[in-house]
Design a protein around this motif. Structure first.
Motif, PDB file in Angstrom:
ATOM      1  N   ASP A   1       2.500   7.045  -6.745  1.00  0.00           N
ATOM      2  CA  ASP A   1       1.045   7.491  -7.158  1.00  0.00           C
ATOM      3  C   ASP A   1       0.841   9.272  -6.635  1.00  0.00           C
TER       4      ASP A   1
ATOM      5  N   GLN B   1      -0.839 -10.036 -11.795  1.00  0.00           N
ATOM      6  CA  GLN B   1      -1.781  -9.294 -12.940  1.00  0.00           C
ATOM      7  C   GLN B   1      -1.542  -7.807 -12.337  1.00  0.00           C
ATOM      8  N   GLN B   2      -1.596  -7.074 -11.181  1.00  0.00           N
ATOM      9  CA  GLN B   2      -0.974  -5.625 -11.252  1.00  0.00           C
ATOM     10  C   GLN B   2       0.133  -5.470 -11.795  1.00  0.00           C
ATOM     11  N   ALA B   3       1.422  -6.637 -11.710  1.00  0.00           N
ATOM     12  CA  ALA B   3       2.255  -5.460 -12.304  1.00  0.00           C
ATOM     13  C   ALA B   3       2.097  -5.229 -13.770  1.00  0.00           C
TER      14      ALA B   3
ATOM     15  N   ARG C   1       2.580   1.922  -3.561  1.00  0.00           N
ATOM     16  CA  ARG C   1       2.379   2.711  -4.220  1.00  0.00           C
ATOM     17  C   ARG C   1       1.555   3.679  -4.061  1.00  0.00           C
TER      18      ARG C   1
ATOM     19  N   GLU D   1       0.966  -0.984  -0.303  1.00  0.00           N
ATOM     20  CA  GLU D   1       0.260   0.194  -0.081  1.00  0.00           C
ATOM     21  C   GLU D   1       1.193   1.080   0.093  1.00  0.00           C
TER      22      GLU D   1
ATOM     23  N   MET E   1       1.978 -10.800  -6.827  1.00  0.00           N
ATOM     24  CA  MET E   1       0.763  -9.787  -7.687  1.00  0.00           C
ATOM     25  C   MET E   1       1.074 -10.001  -8.751  1.00  0.00           C
TER      26      MET E   1
ATOM     27  N   MET F   1       7.039  -2.609 -10.469  1.00  0.00           N
ATOM     28  CA  MET F   1       6.307  -3.956 -10.378  1.00  0.00           C
ATOM     29  C   MET F   1       7.057  -4.864 -10.366  1.00  0.00           C
TER      30      MET F   1
ATOM     31  N   ASP G   1      -0.365  -5.224 -15.159  1.00  0.00           N
ATOM     32  CA  ASP G   1      -1.026  -3.666 -15.503  1.00  0.00           C
ATOM     33  C   ASP G   1      -0.671  -2.808 -15.536  1.00  0.00           C
ATOM     34  N   ILE G   2       0.537  -2.551 -14.759  1.00  0.00           N
ATOM     35  CA  ILE G   2       1.561  -1.615 -14.693  1.00  0.00           C
ATOM     36  C   ILE G   2       1.665  -1.645 -15.882  1.00  0.00           C
TER      37      ILE G   2
ATOM     38  N   TYR H   1       4.977  -6.106  -6.934  1.00  0.00           N
ATOM     39  CA  TYR H   1       4.374  -6.975  -7.141  1.00  0.00           C
ATOM     40  C   TYR H   1       4.539  -7.795  -7.567  1.00  0.00           C
TER      41      TYR H   1
END
Length: 833
Positions: A319, A343-345, A315, A312, A341, A333, A347-348, A336
């Motif tokens: 951000d 999938q989050q990598a 990120r 958290e 995680m 990335m 997405d980035i 993640y």
């Protein structure tokens, strides 16, 4: 008249002197202006000024102006303009030494090392600054050997040359470099120690060559400690895996800079503990605003938060940053991926316009974690669009091979490997690991033997470990012996090799060998203890596993150790001991709950197992593995009602887990067959056939005369297949004569018109492997084989009889445990499997 002529001549001379002085003054002003522009990094404006001056009088340009012009060209990477200046000054009779230095620096900055070398070679009287420029350029281009060669040509090196030598040795980081650093260090004049940059470089070189003790000694003995000396020491501790010492040094610094903070964050990232996470948070809150705009601090902060498990805050740092540099995306990335995680990598990754090789490597690692059809398609899509220069990067290539292998595309992974001109050790490792993951361990061993034969110099500790893992996967005693003989002795005493060897011998069914390795090493870590406990458990020696568990130092008892001892209890029916161990575990993870459910289910204590599942689900989402353990117990007990209840609940809770539901359906079908409800069993089997669902193919490996052979169910690919099936029929007749009845409940597919229960069950891969052993060695006294699936009940009963009839030992390792069948017709598992 004469007086007028005299006055006129004097006037002309004065005018000439005045104009000349004005031009000299202009040249000085121009040079000063160019220097100021260069210092402000306004290199284009500096060159524009140079062009105006050149147009006025090219021949009158001073060496200082030319040096400033070459500096601007170098900073802009303008090889064409800088080369034209070189051509002009080459026509001059004498080139000032500073200009030659500037030329060397210019070409080095423009990555034209050959032309820099050419300029240097042509200098008749070389000064220290010429040598220094060459050394600096070589270090910049990671050519430390050449920098050292230049240093050896200097008669009396100054502090700058020695500093550059230390930088070159730091790049090499080997024993020869360390010896050279120490020799030069001894001869350094005392006055040089006032140069804190030199001292910092010495500390850095010693650290990067692994001499932590002397690096600290240099630091401690220095009277004046500049900040970059602290930074060099901290960085060295981080490099040598001593992050706590780096943190200790940080506490001595009154005013850290961005480099100090970056190193501290890297040290915290190495430790990955709650305590350092608190330190990261505390330091982060106190950072000056200007530090929070530094991309190195930001990316190291993201990395530290991620590695300490605080996704958290990582990120949030990303951000809240106005300017997002590439290494910030990469740090996020990578974090993640580290935190599971992927999938989050991915997405980035989709937000990045121009990914670099690091980005692509992390993306491939994320896809490897997912192991899905979608991630495989993404790997192929990205791979087709990679620039050619990326396809020569070893990290991209090895990560690509790994991703393709983990996603199940062995053919494409091999193609990438074979197409690459240079085969790096990491690529061999990725391919070997991929073979192991895809249940192709024999191919991994073949590749290892090929490397040993053709590229022996590339064999490192990782490849040797992968060979041990592949041998453990196959589990053949003779092969394990040959692998161990090939490994250099210096590797075998390290913790990771000790644990791997214990694991290998345990999985090869040789507890004695595993114990021998275990007892030879008094200093064991948690992995070594866990491997020995697991070896006992696999081989049905649950009591020994529990006994060793109680001798493990408390600081070494972690989740894998607890799982290993509970598994050992599960395979030996030690329910009470498992209950006691489970009760005393403070942090009960999902794996620990799952294995305890397995313990209870194997013992047919279904109500207690269901109660434990309910307890877990009060605070956690349901776990498919727990229900599979319960369903497997119901199958062993032939409890149809419980099996139906569990299966229907699994379909409701885990509708997306198609592969696992296929396995669950097969278990329920086995229950129906065992209870005589053949119609329901047939319905399930037909439904599976219609849906196109695929069961895992049963494989068995066996070793005959030092060669590994692989068999599939109903395999006829072997060149001596006819002999094998004649032997299978012969064994079947002997079994029937000794009272064996083939059990139709272990037939997991519809029987064809030309088949019988006997022919289907006799075609199981383990029966073919056993038959092959007798074909090759009719009077063999030892047969060893490994299966990728759990041994079926019929094969288990048949193998007990075969061992008794043929008076031999048969060791069978299945997906769960190892069965030792003796000539007395008894299995080591006591039919508890």
């Amino acid at each position: 008249m004469w007086s007028k002529l005299l006055l006129s001549k004097i006037y002309k001379n004065v005018l000439f002197i005045t104009k000349s002085s004005t031009f000299i003054q202009s040249k000085i002003d121009f040079g000063h202006q160019m220097k100021l522009l260069n210092e402000k990094k306004q290199f284009k404006q500096s060159l524009d000024l140079f062009e105006r001056l050149k147009d006025q009088n090219m021949k009158q340009l001073s060496s200082f102006i030319i040096c400033q012009a070459l500096k601007a060209c170098g900073q802009l990477g303008d090889l064409q303009r800088g080369s034209s200046i070189h051509r002009f000054i080459s026509s001059q009779p004498n080139i000032h030494p500073p200009v030659l230095t500037a030329l060397i620096q210019f070409y080095m900055q423009c990555n034209d090392v050959k032309r820099a070398e050419s300029v240097f070679t042509e200098i008749a009287n070389k000064a220290l600054f010429h040598y220094g420029a060459m050394m600096k350029g070589y270090v910049k281009h990671a050519m430390p050997e050449k920098a050292i060669h230049i240093f050896d040509q200097i008669n009396s090196p100054d502090d700058v040359a020695i500093l550059l030598l230390f930088n070159a040795c730091a790049q090499l980081g080997n024993k020869d470099a360390l010896d050279r650093v120490k020799n030069v260090w001894k001869s350094i004049p005392s006055k040089f120690y006032t140069n804190t940059n030199l001292v910092a470089s010495l500390i850095d070189a010693l650290m990067k060559c692994g001499d932590v003790e002397n690096a600290r000694s240099v630091f401690d003995s220095s009277k004046s400690k500049a900040l970059h000396m602290f930074n060099a020491l901290m960085s060295g501790y981080v490099k040598n895996g001593m992050p706590q010492q780096a943190i200790d040094i940080f506490t001595l610094i009154k005013t850290p800079n961005v480099i100090t903070i970056t190193i501290l964050l890297n040290a915290c990232a190495q430790l990955e503990t709650k305590e350092v996470l608190d330190l990261v948070k505390d330091v982060w809150r106190r950072l000056p605003p200007e530090f929070l705009s530094n991309v190195y601090v930001l990316s190291s902060g993201i990395d530290a938060f991620m590695k300490c498990g605080d996704v958290e805050n990582a990120r949030s740092v990303f951000d809240s940053s106005e300017s997002k540099a590439m290494h910030m995306f990469n740090a996020l990335m990578s974090g993640y991926v580290k935190n599971g995680m992927p999938q989050q990598a991915i997405d980035i990754f989709k937000l990045i316009k121009a990914p670099d090789v690091v980005t692509i490597t992390i993306l491939l690692n994320a896809c490897a974690q997912l192991e899905t059809t979608e991630s495989l398609n993404l790997v192929k899509y990205v791979w087709k669009r990679l620039p050619l220069k990326f396809l020569s990067n070893v990290y991209v290539l090895s990560s690509g091979i790994d991703a393709l292998m983990r996603c199940g595309d062995v053919k494409e992974a091999k193609f990438v490997f074979e197409k690459s001109k240079t085969k790096h050790v990491a690529m061999f490792g990725a391919l070997m690991k991929g073979y192991i993951v895809n249940e192709m361990a024999p191919e991994a061993i073949s590749l290892y033997n090929e490397i040993k034969k053709n590229n022996a110099n590339q064999l490192d500790d990782i490849l040797h470990l992968l060979a041990i893992n592949a041998a453990a996967k196959i589990g053949m005693f003779s092969q394990c012996q040959s692998i161990v003989k090939a490994i250099p002795v210096e590797f075998l005493s390290t913790h990771k090799f000790v644990a791997a060897l214990i694991d290998m011998w345990g999985k090869a069914g040789s507890v004695e060998k595993a114990e021998e390795v275990f007892q030879q090493h008094s200093s064991l870590d948690h992995v070594g203890y866990g491997a020995m406990i697991n070896a006992y458990g696999l081989n049905g020696m649950g009591l020994k596993a529990v006994e060793l568990f109680h001798r493990v130092p408390s600081e070494y008892i972690d989740e894998p150790t607890n799982v290993s001892v509970l598994n050992a209890c599960s395979h030996s029916g030690l329910v009470d001991k498992a209950r006691s161990i489970f009760k005393n575990i403070q942090n009960k993870t999902e794996r620990i709950y799952t294995v305890m459910v397995d313990v209870l289910s194997r013992a047919f204590l279904f109500e207690e197992a269901e109660a434990l599942i309910n307890e877990y689900e009060q605070t956690h989402p349901p776990l498919l593995q727990m229900y599979m353990a319960l369903l497997s117990g119901a199958r062993n007990r032939r409890n149809k009602h419980l099996g139906e209840k569990i299966y229907h609940r699994m379909k409701t809770i885990f509708p997306q887990s198609s592969d696992s539901l296929v396995s669950a359906a097969v278990l329920l079908s086995n229950i129906y067959c065992g209870t005589g409800d053949l119609e329901k069993a047939s319905t399930i089997k037909n439904d599976l056939m219609k849906s196109g669902a695929k069961k895992r193919v049963g494989l068995a490996w066996t070793d005959t005369n030092g060669e590994i052979f692989e068999f599939r169910a109903h395999d006829r690919s072997h060149p001596r297949s006819a002999e094998i099936y004649v032997e299978v029929e012969k064994i079947s007749k002997e079994l029937i004569q000794h009272g064996h009845k083939y059990n139709s409940s272990w037939v997991t597919r519809p029987i064809q018109a030309d088949e019988t229960v006997e022919s289907v069950l006799c075609g199981h891969s383990e029966k073919l492997a056993i038959a092959w052993n007798f074909v090759v060695n009719p009077n063999t006294k030892m047969i060893q084989l490994t299966k990728n699936l759990r041994v079926c009940g019929d094969c288990h009963e048949a193998t007990k009889l075969i061992a008794a009839i043929r008076k031999c030992h048969i060791i069978v390792r299945d997906a769960n445990r190892i069965h030792h069948f003796g000539p007395d017709g008894v299995c080591s598992c006591n039919d508890y499997f």
